[in-house]
Structure formats: structure tokens, C-alpha cells
Design a protein around this motif. Structure first.
Motif, PDB file in Angstrom:
ATOM      1  N   GLY A  52       0.811  -1.209   0.000  1.00 28.72           N
ATOM      2  CA  GLY A  52       0.000   0.000   0.000  1.00 28.72           C
ATOM      3  C   GLY A  52       0.844   1.257   0.000  1.00 28.72           C
ATOM      4  N   ASP A  53       1.893   1.267   0.791  1.00 33.58           N
ATOM      5  CA  ASP A  53       2.789   2.419   0.854  1.00 33.58           C
ATOM      6  C   ASP A  53       3.471   2.638  -0.495  1.00 33.58           C
ATOM      7  N   GLN A  56       0.973   4.051  -2.999  1.00 32.13           N
ATOM      8  CA  GLN A  56       0.631   5.441  -2.692  1.00 32.13           C
ATOM      9  C   GLN A  56       1.784   6.394  -2.973  1.00 32.13           C
ATOM     10  N   ARG A  57       2.958   6.096  -2.419  1.00 29.17           N
ATOM     11  CA  ARG A  57       4.063   7.063  -2.510  1.00 29.17           C
ATOM     12  C   ARG A  57       4.917   6.901  -3.757  1.00 29.17           C
ATOM     13  N   PRO A  62      -4.117   7.213  -5.980  1.00 27.47           N
ATOM     14  CA  PRO A  62      -5.007   7.721  -4.940  1.00 27.47           C
ATOM     15  C   PRO A  62      -5.270   6.671  -3.864  1.00 27.47           C
ATOM     16  N   VAL A  63      -5.564   7.119  -2.651  1.00 30.10           N
ATOM     17  CA  VAL A  63      -5.737   6.210  -1.524  1.00 30.10           C
ATOM     18  C   VAL A  63      -6.922   5.262  -1.686  1.00 30.10           C
ATOM     19  N   THR A  65      -7.583   3.508  -4.338  1.00 27.66           N
ATOM     20  CA  THR A  65      -7.251   2.439  -5.287  1.00 27.66           C
ATOM     21  C   THR A  65      -7.252   1.100  -4.578  1.00 27.66           C
ATOM     22  N   SER A 109      -8.368  -0.913   0.090  1.00 25.92           N
ATOM     23  CA  SER A 109      -7.803   0.260  -0.563  1.00 25.92           C
ATOM     24  C   SER A 109      -6.363   0.431  -0.086  1.00 25.92           C
ATOM     25  N   ILE A 110      -5.564   1.123  -0.899  1.00 22.70           N
ATOM     26  CA  ILE A 110      -4.180   1.329  -0.476  1.00 22.70           C
ATOM     27  C   ILE A 110      -4.138   2.225   0.765  1.00 22.70           C
ATOM     28  N   GLY A 111      -5.120   3.116   0.899  1.00 17.56           N
ATOM     29  CA  GLY A 111      -5.198   3.940   2.106  1.00 17.56           C
ATOM     30  C   GLY A 111      -5.451   3.097   3.344  1.00 17.56           C
TER      31      GLY A 111
END
Length: 127
Positions: A52-53, A56-57, A62-63, A65, A109-111
Motif C-alpha cells: 500500500g505504501d 501510494q508514494r 489515490p488512496v 485504489t 484500498s491502499i489507504g
């Protein structure tokens, strides 16, 4: 497809690997694939955090996803875990158990991967 995921994990993570917030190494291995290299003493949720990190980074997604596990369970000794952003490439039965609302498709979600699975490490030292 499982064979592809296993072959990806048998290869070392490229030198251009990204160090995630929990100290693990992740790399993009295809248009929608993320490989998180093996790291001893880590739980599966640590791998979800790293994927996820990275999404995102490093990928700038977007969170919201969605992220699926592409490697079948169980993870073999010394193997990392592959993740995918493509639901068609998910490993059947390898997703997370989910509570609450939202789709029950084994993805998060990746968030949620970052917020729910990245532990804050506090370092204490004496001078």
C-alpha cells in the motif's frame, strides 16, 4: 497465473526497489503488479502495508485504489508476496477477511493498507 506470481517472487527485487515506511523493499514488476521482498520476522499484514505504501508514494496512486494479493496462500519460507491492482490477477482465497461495509472481494484500498497495517515504530535510546 499462480506460476507467474511464484516466478516473480523467486527473482530478487531490483536494485531500484523502494524502501517502504516499515523498512521493507517493494518494486513494481508489471503495469499493475507490486512485489514485496521477503523480510524475516514479518507478518502478512506488514506486506500489505509495504504494498500500500509503495502504491501510494512510489506510484502516486489515490488512496481509494483497490489492492489484491496476487500470490497464493500460504507464502513459502523465504518468499515475498506479490500484489496487484487488477482484480483479474488476484489469487483466489488469498485476500483479507473483511468486516464492516464495502465490497467483499478480498481487496482493500491502499489507504486502508497503510492506515490499518503500517505500525508506528517508536525508537527509544539513551544518551
Amino acid at each position: 497465473m499462480r506460476m507467474i506470481a511464484l516466478l516473480l517472487l523467486a527473482l530478487p527485487v531490483p536494485a531500484s526497489a523502494f524502501t517502504t515506511r516499515n523498512g521493507m523493499e517493494a518494486a513494481q514488476t508489471g503495469p499493475t503488479e507490486i512485489a514485496v521482498a521477503f523480510h524475516g520476522g514479518r507478518t502478512d499484514t506488514d506486506y500489505w502495508c509495504a504494498a500500500g505504501d509503495f502504491a501510494q508514494r512510489a506510484m502516486g496512486l489515490p488512496v481509494g485504489t483497490r489492492l489484491w494479493r496476487a500470490s497464493p496462500k500460504p507464502r513459502g519460507a523465504g518468499q515475498g508476496i506479490a500484489f496487484t491492482l487488477d482484480p483479474a490477477r488476484q489469487a483466489e482465497g488469498a485476500g483479507l477477511s473483511q468486516w464492516g461495509s464495502g465490497p467483499r472481494d478480498g481487496a482493500i484500498s491502499i489507504g486502508a493498507a497503510v492506515a490499518g497495517h503500517c505500525r508506528v515504530l517508536l525508537l527509544f535510546w539513551q544518551d
